[in-house]
Design an enzyme around this catalytic site. Structure first.
Site, PDB file in Angstrom:
ATOM      1  N   ASP A  70      24.539  21.088 114.939  1.00  0.00           N
ATOM      2  CA  ASP A  70      24.475  20.255 116.134  1.00  0.00           C
ATOM      3  C   ASP A  70      25.844  20.004 116.772  1.00  0.00           C
ATOM      4  O   ASP A  70      26.821  19.722 116.074  1.00  0.00           O
ATOM      5  CB  ASP A  70      23.879  18.902 115.699  1.00  0.00           C
ATOM      6  CG  ASP A  70      23.673  17.932 116.839  1.00  0.00           C
ATOM      7  OD1 ASP A  70      22.732  18.146 117.619  1.00  0.00           O
ATOM      8  OD2 ASP A  70      24.457  16.962 116.948  1.00  0.00           O
ATOM      9  N   GLU A  79      24.907  25.245 117.932  1.00  0.00           N
ATOM     10  CA  GLU A  79      24.561  24.649 119.225  1.00  0.00           C
ATOM     11  C   GLU A  79      25.851  24.304 119.947  1.00  0.00           C
ATOM     12  O   GLU A  79      26.561  23.374 119.573  1.00  0.00           O
ATOM     13  CB  GLU A  79      23.735  23.371 119.068  1.00  0.00           C
ATOM     14  CG  GLU A  79      23.260  22.868 120.432  1.00  0.00           C
ATOM     15  CD  GLU A  79      23.308  21.358 120.642  1.00  0.00           C
ATOM     16  OE1 GLU A  79      22.612  20.877 121.545  1.00  0.00           O
ATOM     17  OE2 GLU A  79      24.048  20.666 119.923  1.00  0.00           O
TER      18      GLU A  79
HETATM   19  C1  GLC Z   1      22.838  17.611 120.272  1.00  0.00           C
HETATM   20  C2  GLC Z   1      21.374  17.330 120.131  1.00  0.00           C
HETATM   21  C3  GLC Z   1      21.031  16.116 120.912  1.00  0.00           C
HETATM   22  C4  GLC Z   1      21.816  14.944 120.365  1.00  0.00           C
HETATM   23  C5  GLC Z   1      23.295  15.251 120.347  1.00  0.00           C
HETATM   24  C6  GLC Z   1      24.034  14.264 119.497  1.00  0.00           C
HETATM   25  O1  GLC Z   1      23.177  17.956 121.570  1.00  0.00           O
HETATM   26  O2  GLC Z   1      20.628  18.434 120.490  1.00  0.00           O
HETATM   27  O3  GLC Z   1      19.670  15.834 120.888  1.00  0.00           O
HETATM   28  O4  GLC Z   1      21.568  13.816 121.144  1.00  0.00           O
HETATM   29  O5  GLC Z   1      23.581  16.520 119.819  1.00  0.00           O
HETATM   30  O6  GLC Z   1      23.754  14.464 118.143  1.00  0.00           O
END
Ligand code: GLC
Ligand code: MG
Length: 590
Positions: free
Chosen positions: A223, A291
């Site tokens: 993440d 991500e």
């Molecule tokens: C990422 C997740 C999102 C979350 C953020 C903070 O972007 O996909 O849902 O709010 O990280 O953890």
């Protein structure tokens, strides 16, 4: 007997060529994202849970997916619905227990499904014991987070150390009375950023990876990676000039809080953890998917630093339903394919829990088009739950909004920020709460369209988004999709096409019309394709259906639809028609 031989012979001669053994399991997978609060509730509290997920795993097998990724299920005060974690090595009681998790993994394995966890390294919850100890300056936790004194103004008031803005809006710094200092949070104030300059933090987070590997997971979706490290001299970010609102994330550039080189080095270290684990166990790769919302070069750089792949968000970030074929080809498809490193595995993402659903970001008519692109381009395909049936965003009132990114806004702007509309419960059938829960009240409302838009209805229908999806996951198993080359062509401003070829396989062609009107096109540009083609998969609203014969030089394609085409005779074989014919012949001959 003779009939059997003829049929077998034909299949061997003309059937699908098999996939060679060099690819690793994850390189060809179709991956499905489960947002656990919204997939299946087993205990009637209106919130999805692990036993619910386990009870519905057969759906993933039926849909033809290979692996699933579960958004966070760790103990959490749920300020950001699980992305604020108060214990990285346990399960939140809302979702179940570690035993439930072990059972889920065991059932998944027995069904041949891989399990991917969501690893959230950038921050913890402010209720994590590390943060509680850090606020009290208890070692070794004192420097587990980023603490900074404020700036004391002439009039004595203390203001944040610099102009850094949180992704969710407002200062990225929150004052803490107990510690008498500000702490950094790149997301909600309940999500303090961990201090990656601290080796103890680095070591502790590696232990988290091993903990879940030991419980049998096959990899991690990591993440918010770009936010891991911040410049330790804390300079003000340059202003973008895009907005006058200093609480808006777009107010400043993020030169000092995103994409630092040390962040990439950290990814490389995690890759080493995974590879060591593989070497010391069964030799099966454990994967890491990054991500990272970043430009193309910063995205591709994750391949060089050990990610199995960084998510390809081009179809989310660069284009939408207002884009024409030229834009989709250039800004989404070519932008990826022309820049992905040699020998790297591509991937395609069309939706997730942070973005509007495909039916809403594009249009309900284009659900199949996006699934076709997602599943038939080279590499991994990623499906957010519900996209296999074309779920739509559900409008949610300001009062009912629960997403912090929406709640941080005023009533007149929250709709452009709230992620709730894309997180509503999975629509399984037409019973109470769409079959998601026995409770009539659910944590987010079920979409009002569930009586007609649901999985059961689409399974029963002759043609449906789900039937298209199943046909696509089946086709993906063929070598031409798993290993074939790709050639993307712009046919005209409204229509693009791509062809997948692999020696010994029947080529596959995809044609997509992005316009609101039908288009008649020629696919002559694909020299190797036969003059007469057969529709093998079609968007549900297309005037053409499976088995229709079309001409390569004059093909009419309906508004907002896509077609998967294959050459005549061979395509017939693969759809089994000739086999049936030969079977019948042989039978009568006999
Ligand atoms: C990422 C997740 C999102 C979350 C953020 C903070 O972007 O996909 O849902 O709010 O990280 O953890
Ligand atoms: Mg950080």
């Amino acid at each position: 007997m003779r009939m059997g031989i003829i049929v077998l012979g034909l299949i061997a001669l003309l059937g699908c060529s098999s996939v060679n053994g060099d690819t690793e399991w994850w390189q060809t997978m179709s991956l499905y994202q489960i947002y656990p609060r919204s997939w299946k509730d087993s205990d009637g509290d209106g919130i999805g849970d692990l036993q619910g997920i386990e009870s519905k795993l057969e759906h993933l097998v039926d849909a033809g997916v290979d692996a699933f990724w579960i958004s966070p299920i760790y103990p959490s005060p749920m300020a950001d619905f699980g992305y604020d974690i108060s214990d990285f090595m346990d399960i939140d009681p809302i979702f179940g227990t570690l035993d439930d998790f072990d059972n889920l993994v065991a059932t998944a394995k027995s069904l041949g499904l891989k399990v991917v966890m969501d690893f959230v390294p950038n921050h913890s919850s402010d209720e994590h014991e590390w943060f509680i100890n850090s606020m009290a300056s208890v070692d070794p936790y004192t420097d587990y987070y980023i603490w900074k004194n404020g700036t004391v103004l002439e009039n004595g008031t203390i203001t944040p150390p610099n102009n850094w803005v949180s992704v969710f809006g407002g200062s990225a710094w929150t004052w803490n009375n107990q510690r008498q200092a500000y702490y950094l949070h790149q997301f909600a104030e309940e999500q303090p950023d961990l201090n990656y300059w601290n080796e103890e933090v680095v070591a502790a987070m590696k232990e988290v990876l091993v903990f879940w590997l030991d419980r049998g997971v096959d990899g991690f979706r990591v993440d918010a990676i770009p936010h891991l490290f911040e410049d330790s001299t804390f300079p003000d970010e340059p202003l973008t000039g895009d907005t006058d609102d200093p609480t808006d994330y777009g107010y400043v550039e993020h030169d000092y809080t995103k994409h630092l080189q040390e962040t990439y080095d950290m990814v490389q270290q995690w890759r080493e953890v995974l590879d060591n684990y593989t070497e010391n166990s069964d030799g099966v790769p454990r994967i890491m998917m990054a991500e990272a919302y970043a430009n193309t070069s910063m995205t591709m750089k994750y391949y060089d630093y050990g990610a199995h792949f960084p998510f390809n968000f081009n179809l989310i970030s660069n284009v939408d339903g207002s884009s024409n074929a030229a834009e989709i080809k250039e800004s989404a498809l070519d932008e990826w394919l022309n820049n992905v490193p040699d020998n790297a595995t591509s991937n395609w993402v069309i939706g997730n829990h942070d973005k509007s659903r495909v039916a809403t970001r594009y249009s309900p008519e284009q659900v199949d088009t996006l699934n076709i692109i997602n599943l038939l381009l080279p590499g991994v395909s990623v499906t957010y739950y519900g996209e296999e049936i074309g779920m739509e965003d559900q409008w949610i009132s300001y009062e009912d909004t629960v997403d912090p990114q929406g709640c941080n806004q005023e009533e007149d702007t929250y709709e452009s920020y709230s992620r709730d509309p894309a997180r509503t419960p999975m629509q399984w059938d037409a019973t109470t709460s769409a079959g998601f829960s026995t409770s009539e009240s659910t944590w987010l409302p079920v979409n009002t369209n569930y009586l007609t838009l649901n999985l059961a209805a689409q399974v029963a229908a002759d043609t449906s988004h789900y039937k298209v999806y199943q046909a696509l996951t089946a086709l993906r198993k063929e070598a031409v999709i798993q290993e074939g080359s790709v050639n993307v062509q712009l046919i005209n401003n409204n229509v693009f096409a791509f062809m997948r070829e692999y020696s010994g396989s029947v080529p596959v062609m995809v044609v997509a019309n992005l316009a609101n009107n039908s288009e008649t096109v020629s696919l002559e540009v694909f020299d190797n394709a036969a003059d007469t083609l057969l529709v093998s998969i079609a968007s549900v609203d297309s005037s053409l259906t499976e088995g229709s014969e079309v001409s390569k030089t004059s093909l009419e394609i309906s508004a907002l639809s896509a077609l998967v085409l294959r050459s005549g005779a061979e395509a017939l074989i693969s759809s089994g028609i000739i086999i049936l014919f030969v079977t019948a012949l042989a039978y009568f001959h006999h």
